[in-house]
Design a protein around this motif. Structure first.
Motif, PDB file in Angstrom:
ATOM      1  N   MET A   1       0.925  -1.052  -0.047  1.00 46.79           N
ATOM      2  CA  MET A   1      -0.072   0.095  -0.093  1.00 46.79           C
ATOM      3  C   MET A   1       0.791   1.246   0.016  1.00 46.79           C
ATOM      4  O   MET A   1       1.884   1.454   0.670  1.00 46.79           O
ATOM      5  N   MET A   7       2.389   9.466   0.303  1.00 47.45           N
ATOM      6  CA  MET A   7       1.581  10.324  -0.667  1.00 47.45           C
ATOM      7  C   MET A   7       1.747  11.925  -0.009  1.00 47.45           C
ATOM      8  O   MET A   7       1.933  12.839  -1.015  1.00 47.45           O
ATOM      9  N   TYR A  18      -0.621  21.183  -8.940  1.00 43.86           N
ATOM     10  CA  TYR A  18      -1.311  19.870  -9.352  1.00 43.86           C
ATOM     11  C   TYR A  18      -2.302  20.328 -10.584  1.00 43.86           C
ATOM     12  O   TYR A  18      -1.923  19.538 -11.553  1.00 43.86           O
ATOM     13  N   LEU A  26      -3.468  14.158 -17.999  1.00 48.66           N
ATOM     14  CA  LEU A  26      -4.454  13.371 -17.346  1.00 48.66           C
ATOM     15  C   LEU A  26      -5.691  13.430 -18.115  1.00 48.66           C
ATOM     16  O   LEU A  26      -6.650  13.949 -17.925  1.00 48.66           O
ATOM     17  N   ARG A  29     -10.472  12.694 -18.286  1.00 48.16           N
ATOM     18  CA  ARG A  29     -11.176  12.844 -17.106  1.00 48.16           C
ATOM     19  C   ARG A  29     -12.537  13.415 -17.271  1.00 48.16           C
ATOM     20  O   ARG A  29     -13.604  13.131 -16.770  1.00 48.16           O
ATOM     21  N   GLY A  48      -9.349   8.100  -4.268  1.00 47.14           N
ATOM     22  CA  GLY A  48      -8.086   8.864  -4.883  1.00 47.14           C
ATOM     23  C   GLY A  48      -8.540  10.021  -5.431  1.00 47.14           C
ATOM     24  O   GLY A  48      -8.003  10.471  -6.617  1.00 47.14           O
ATOM     25  N   CYS A  98      -8.613   8.515   3.667  1.00 41.80           N
ATOM     26  CA  CYS A  98      -9.026   6.963   3.787  1.00 41.80           C
ATOM     27  C   CYS A  98      -8.202   6.358   2.705  1.00 41.80           C
ATOM     28  O   CYS A  98      -7.999   6.722   1.768  1.00 41.80           O
ATOM     29  N   TYR A  99      -7.702   4.979   2.987  1.00 40.69           N
ATOM     30  CA  TYR A  99      -7.319   4.145   2.050  1.00 40.69           C
ATOM     31  C   TYR A  99      -8.152   3.612   1.120  1.00 40.69           C
ATOM     32  O   TYR A  99      -9.359   3.065   1.704  1.00 40.69           O
ATOM     33  N   SER A 121      -9.765   7.940 -11.128  1.00 39.95           N
ATOM     34  CA  SER A 121      -9.250   8.720 -12.363  1.00 39.95           C
ATOM     35  C   SER A 121      -7.809   8.897 -11.979  1.00 39.95           C
ATOM     36  O   SER A 121      -7.193   9.507 -11.055  1.00 39.95           O
ATOM     37  N   TYR A 122      -6.914   8.069 -12.623  1.00 38.59           N
ATOM     38  CA  TYR A 122      -5.600   7.933 -12.460  1.00 38.59           C
ATOM     39  C   TYR A 122      -5.235   7.828 -11.128  1.00 38.59           C
ATOM     40  O   TYR A 122      -4.043   8.392 -10.824  1.00 38.59           O
ATOM     41  N   MET A 126      -1.459   4.299  -9.349  1.00 39.16           N
ATOM     42  CA  MET A 126      -0.432   4.584  -7.987  1.00 39.16           C
ATOM     43  C   MET A 126      -0.745   3.503  -6.805  1.00 39.16           C
ATOM     44  O   MET A 126      -0.280   3.704  -5.703  1.00 39.16           O
ATOM     45  N   ILE A 127      -1.559   2.718  -7.042  1.00 30.46           N
ATOM     46  CA  ILE A 127      -2.110   1.900  -5.750  1.00 30.46           C
ATOM     47  C   ILE A 127      -1.702   0.421  -6.143  1.00 30.46           C
ATOM     48  O   ILE A 127      -2.202  -0.243  -6.820  1.00 30.46           O
TER      49      ILE A 127
HETATM   50  C1  LIG Z   1      -2.502  10.951  -9.806  1.00 25.97           C
HETATM   51  S1  LIG Z   1      -3.584  11.623  -8.330  1.00 25.97           S
HETATM   52  C2  LIG Z   1      -4.921  11.617  -9.196  1.00 25.97           C
HETATM   53  C3  LIG Z   1      -6.087  12.627  -8.562  1.00 25.97           C
HETATM   54  C4  LIG Z   1      -7.477  12.722  -9.120  1.00 25.97           C
HETATM   55  N1  LIG Z   1      -8.138  11.343  -9.047  1.00 25.97           N
HETATM   56  C5  LIG Z   1      -7.311  13.326 -10.479  1.00 25.97           C
HETATM   57  O1  LIG Z   1      -7.771  12.751 -11.399  1.00 25.97           O
HETATM   58  O2  LIG Z   1      -6.862  14.525 -10.686  1.00 25.97           O
HETATM   59  C6  LIG Z   1      -3.784   9.999  -7.263  1.00 25.97           C
HETATM   60  C7  LIG Z   1      -4.365  10.027  -6.050  1.00 25.97           C
HETATM   61  O3  LIG Z   1      -4.558   8.866  -5.548  1.00 25.97           O
HETATM   62  C8  LIG Z   1      -4.044   8.987  -4.095  1.00 25.97           C
HETATM   63  N2  LIG Z   1      -3.776   7.661  -3.656  1.00 25.97           N
HETATM   64  C9  LIG Z   1      -2.726   6.837  -3.824  1.00 25.97           C
HETATM   65  N3  LIG Z   1      -2.703   5.731  -3.292  1.00 25.97           N
HETATM   66  C10 LIG Z   1      -3.834   5.803  -2.679  1.00 25.97           C
HETATM   67  C11 LIG Z   1      -4.685   5.072  -1.754  1.00 25.97           C
HETATM   68  N4  LIG Z   1      -4.050   3.567  -1.568  1.00 25.97           N
HETATM   69  N5  LIG Z   1      -5.952   5.193  -1.258  1.00 25.97           N
HETATM   70  C12 LIG Z   1      -6.624   6.469  -1.695  1.00 25.97           C
HETATM   71  N6  LIG Z   1      -5.976   7.365  -2.301  1.00 25.97           N
HETATM   72  C13 LIG Z   1      -4.553   7.046  -2.874  1.00 25.97           C
HETATM   73  C14 LIG Z   1      -3.023   9.964  -4.189  1.00 25.97           C
HETATM   74  O4  LIG Z   1      -2.818  10.529  -2.823  1.00 25.97           O
HETATM   75  C15 LIG Z   1      -3.389  11.043  -5.153  1.00 25.97           C
HETATM   76  O5  LIG Z   1      -4.190  12.001  -4.565  1.00 25.97           O
END
Ligand SMILES: C[S@@+](CC[C@H](N)C(=O)[O-])C[C@H]1O[C@@H](n2cnc3c(N)ncnc32)[C@H](O)[C@@H]1O
Length: 215
Positions: A1, A7, A18, A26, A29, A48, A98-99, A121-122, A126-127
């Motif tokens: 995780m 993060m 950002y 990106l 979206r 996310g 929250c995760y 969305s993107y 990252m997960i």
């Molecule tokens: C690339 S950003 C995309 C943000 C948004 N969804 C967008 O389209 O602009 C990825 C987001 O996923 C979050 N993230 C990464 N791992 C996560 C997890 N395990 N649970 C929740 N959020 C997570 C990061 O903190 C980050 O804000």
């Protein structure tokens, strides 16, 4: 995780630029937000949600829906909360740290019923524990509701040099291309969990997946 600490470290400064910087890469979206099928009063979750850019666009497009966002990063959510407040959307865009893997609509948001729609969305790129994140999102959706995903694909319609350049750039942000993620959704479809439709965005730069839960 990927942890909150990791993060937060990554986004502590990035969050200020950002939205302006991600606008250009990106892709897909806004299309996802436009194509979401939502009934009046629908409750929509973004997993996310980052700076809440998508939730704010959606809340403005659809004054009849309520938006929920969760993110692992407190730093991103601080920026998100500011933006939501400045636009007067606090009653319709609700945010929680929250995760993705630990979401529970009742515990996380105090909701009695699951969500009417959800999207990544993107964020899945990252997960590391993405299968669990998908399973958890599906478990928090009503029967026949749709889970939407927009994320990087294989850039099959783009030249090799572009693919290499994009990969080096995304490596800096811990973004991983996951060809197995679409296979996983196809497998869930084959198992009867739901129905998958998949569309390319900009020459397979990204994909837009719609997974409609069967029950
Ligand atoms: C690339 S950003 C995309 C943000 C948004 N969804 C967008 O389209 O602009 C990825 C987001 O996923 C979050 N993230 C990464 N791992 C996560 C997890 N395990 N649970 C929740 N959020 C997570 C990061 O903190 C980050 O804000």
């Amino acid at each position: 995780m990927a942890t909150t600490e990791e993060m937060d470290r990554m986004y502590r400064l990035q969050r200020f630029i950002y939205d302006a910087s991600r606008k250009y890469y990106l892709l897909g979206r806004d299309r996802l937000l436009r194509e979401m099928e939502l009934k009046p009063g629908a409750r929509v979750l973004e997993v996310g949600c980052g700076t809440a850019r998508n939730l704010i666009v959606l809340a403005r497009q659809r004054p009849d829906v309520v938006c929920y966002g969760l993110d692992a990063s407190n730093e991103m959510l601080a920026t998100a909360a500011n933006k939501v407040r400045r636009r007067g959307l606090e009653s319709r865009v609700l945010l929680r740290t929250c995760y993705a893997e630990e979401l529970d609509h009742a515990r996380t948001f105090g909701l009695e019923a699951p969500f009417d729609a959800a999207f990544f969305s993107y964020s899945l790129s990252m997960i590391p524990t993405w299968p669990q994140a998908i399973a958890t999102a599906l478990a928090n959706l009503k029967p026949h509701a749709t889970l939407y995903v927009v994320d990087f694909w294989d850039q099959g319609g783009w030249p090799r040099w572009f693919r290499a350049l994009l990969k080096s750039w995304l490596d800096l942000f811990h973004v991983v291309h996951r060809p197995d993620l679409l296979d996983h959704l196809r497998e869930l479809d084959a198992q009867g969990v739901g129905h998958l439709t998949l569309e390319p965005v900009a020459g397979r730069y990204a994909y837009l997946a719609k997974f409609r839960k069967r029950s």
